[in-house]
Design an enzyme around this catalytic site. Structure first.
Site, short mmCIF file in Angstrom:
data_model
loop_
_atom_site.label_atom_id
_atom_site.label_comp_id
_atom_site.label_asym_id
_atom_site.label_seq_id
_atom_site.Cartn_x
_atom_site.Cartn_y
_atom_site.Cartn_z
N THR A 72 0.83 -1.20 0.00
CA THR A 72 0.00 0.00 0.00
C THR A 72 0.88 1.26 0.00
O THR A 72 0.64 2.20 -0.76
CB THR A 72 -0.92 0.00 1.23
OG1 THR A 72 -1.76 -1.16 1.17
CG2 THR A 72 -1.80 1.24 1.28
N ASN A 152 -5.51 -9.00 -8.11
CA ASN A 152 -5.61 -9.78 -6.88
C ASN A 152 -6.92 -10.55 -6.75
O ASN A 152 -6.99 -11.50 -6.01
CB ASN A 152 -5.42 -8.87 -5.66
CG ASN A 152 -6.24 -7.61 -5.75
OD1 ASN A 152 -6.12 -6.83 -6.69
ND2 ASN A 152 -7.10 -7.39 -4.76
N GLN A 180 0.99 -8.89 -6.63
CA GLN A 180 0.53 -10.28 -6.79
C GLN A 180 1.43 -11.10 -7.70
O GLN A 180 1.27 -12.32 -7.77
CB GLN A 180 -0.91 -10.29 -7.36
CG GLN A 180 -1.97 -9.85 -6.37
CD GLN A 180 -2.19 -10.84 -5.24
OE1 GLN A 180 -1.90 -12.03 -5.34
NE2 GLN A 180 -2.71 -10.36 -4.12
N ALA A 201 6.00 -7.94 0.84
CA ALA A 201 6.62 -9.18 1.30
C ALA A 201 5.60 -10.25 1.71
O ALA A 201 5.80 -11.43 1.43
CB ALA A 201 7.54 -8.89 2.49
N THR A 238 13.64 5.03 10.70
CA THR A 238 14.58 3.93 10.92
C THR A 238 14.08 2.69 10.19
O THR A 238 12.89 2.34 10.26
CB THR A 238 14.71 3.65 12.43
OG1 THR A 238 15.17 4.86 13.05
CG2 THR A 238 15.69 2.52 12.71
N CYS A 326 -9.92 -6.28 1.69
CA CYS A 326 -10.13 -4.89 2.09
C CYS A 326 -11.59 -4.48 2.00
O CYS A 326 -12.02 -3.56 2.66
CB CYS A 326 -9.31 -3.97 1.21
SG CYS A 326 -7.74 -4.67 0.75
#
Ligand SMILES: *Cc1c(COP(=O)(O)O)cnc(C)c1O
Length: 389
Positions: A72, A152, A180, A201, A238, A326
């Site tokens: 996203t 997707n 995908q 990932a 970070t 979603c």
């Protein structure tokens, strides 16, 4: 009873090797990559090694990969970053009506808050974008085209290479959401002809909350997060070191296993499609028969609600989906299925099964048997069926 997980487009379990690779970076090697003492340097090296591995896998150079907080964020970064940095050149973007919400909602935001004009291209009955339509939509104000690599919900794979020819001819930037496809089918940024490409990932057996955006050298784009100098000033904050290491391990495993796995998944996929068509009447396959992800099965079952089938499958410990995770909280039919031109009742009666490396042929056979039983029972109670005779 054992759970049968057939929702790999929503998320995948992290591979044990991925978890193993991540663990040292939570405890022993916890240093901040920006620190100059050796503790920090150790994690900096790990991040740069991961960057090289991700880059190599998609045919990019290391300094063209920026780590993000997932797919996203990669999509938001690509669209907002390019739109705002190229505003002087033009205010027009082209995308499609079947994109993931991460792209569609970002486009809506740019329309509302940024004064950008967006063209949402239609698709054909298989979910394919016509490259000619892209060509026709390009104006002298167009600054970015964004077309997803693989969908997707229905698994349709777009002709990105062909679309790229027209986009490049016009000298416009080209983004693809490859969340995908990366790790599942071959993805190479030069062969596809894209300038920006999104990766996540957790869709390829890596951890959640980490991803990457490929940005071709020379692309005008604004930073996504402002703060420190991390990621060469393009994404402050970070680094998620364990996540980044996990992503690169998942990519390393995909490189070794992807081809074999895809062959196996195609067998399972076609076994499931065949079994459903043979055992249940009035079933339609959604998406493209050939240009389709190896693991995607999307069907509409007439005279039954997708939600009812889903809940009944859940009672039998089978995890599937009616569309994208979603939108599962809303009762609106999937925007992707509507874009295919499916009537609302067929869109409402849809189910998505997305297979993964731990699924077996026995599981597939069981799902066919269980769903046949569920559909028979639901149809016996269906008012829709009575009305239609
Ligand atoms: C899952 C998904 C995303 C979002 O990725 P997250 O890492 O979950 O934020 C974006 N695009 C597509 C096509 C997806 O399937």
């Amino acid at each position: 009873m054992k759970r049968i997980y057939l929702d790999h487009a929503a998320t995948t379990p992290a591979h044990p090797e991925v978890v193993k690779a991540m663990l040292p970076y939570f405890t022993g090697a916890f240093g901040n990559p920006s620190s100059i003492y050796s503790y920090g340097q150790e994690t900096k090296v790990a991040v740069e090694k991961a960057r090289a591995k991700v880059a190599e896998f998609i045919g990019a150079k290391s300094d063209e990969v920026i780590f993000t907080g997932g797919g996203t964020e990669a999509d938001n970064f690509a669209l907002k970053g390019v739109a705002l940095a190229n505003e002087r050149k033009g205010n027009h973007l082209i995308t499609t009506s079947i994109e993931h919400h991460a792209v569609l909602e970002t486009c809506k935001f740019l329309e509302k808050q940024g004064g950008f004009k967006i063209t949402y291209l239609p698709v054909d009955g298989y979910g394919l974008v016509d490259p000619q339509e892209v060509k026709k939509a390009i104006t002298n104000k167009t600054i970015l085209v964004s077309v997803m690599h693989a969908n997707n919900e229905i698994g349709t794979i777009q002709p990105i290479e062909e679309i790229s020819k027209y986009v490049k001819e016009a000298g416009i930037l080209f983004h693809t959401d490859a969340v995908q496809s990366v790790g599942h089918i071959p993805v190479n940024v030069d062969e596809l002809g894209v300038d920006l490409l999104s990766i996540s990932a957790h869709k390829l057996y890596g951890p959640k909350g980490v991803g990457a955006l490929y940005i071709r050298k020379g692309t005008r784009i604004f930073p996504f997060m402002h703060g420190g100098e991390q990621e060469r000033g393009r994404r402050a904050g970070t680094e998620n070191v364990p996540g980044i290491v996990g992503l690169s391990k998942a990519i390393e495993l995909a490189r070794q296993e992807m081809d074999e796995e895809a062959k196996w998944l195609v067998c399972l996929r076609d076994r499931l499609i065949q079994g459903l068509l043979e055992n249940i009447d009035h079933v339609h396959v959604n998406g493209h028969p050939f240009w389709r992800l190896p693991n995607n099965v999307n069907v509409s079952v007439d005279f039954v609600e997708g939600e009812s089938m889903l809940l009944n499958l859940d009672l039998e410990n089978i995890c599937a989906s009616t569309g994208s995770a979603c939108s599962s909280s809303s009762l609106e039919p999937s925007h992707v299925l509507r874009a295919l031109g499916l009537p609302p009742e067929q869109a409402h009666g849809s189910l998505r099964f997305t297979l993964g490396r731990e699924n077996t042929a026995d599981e597939i056979d069981l799902v066919i048997e269980v769903l046949s039983r569920i559909v028979t029972r639901l149809r016996a109670m269906s008012p829709l069926l009575k009305i239609r005779g």
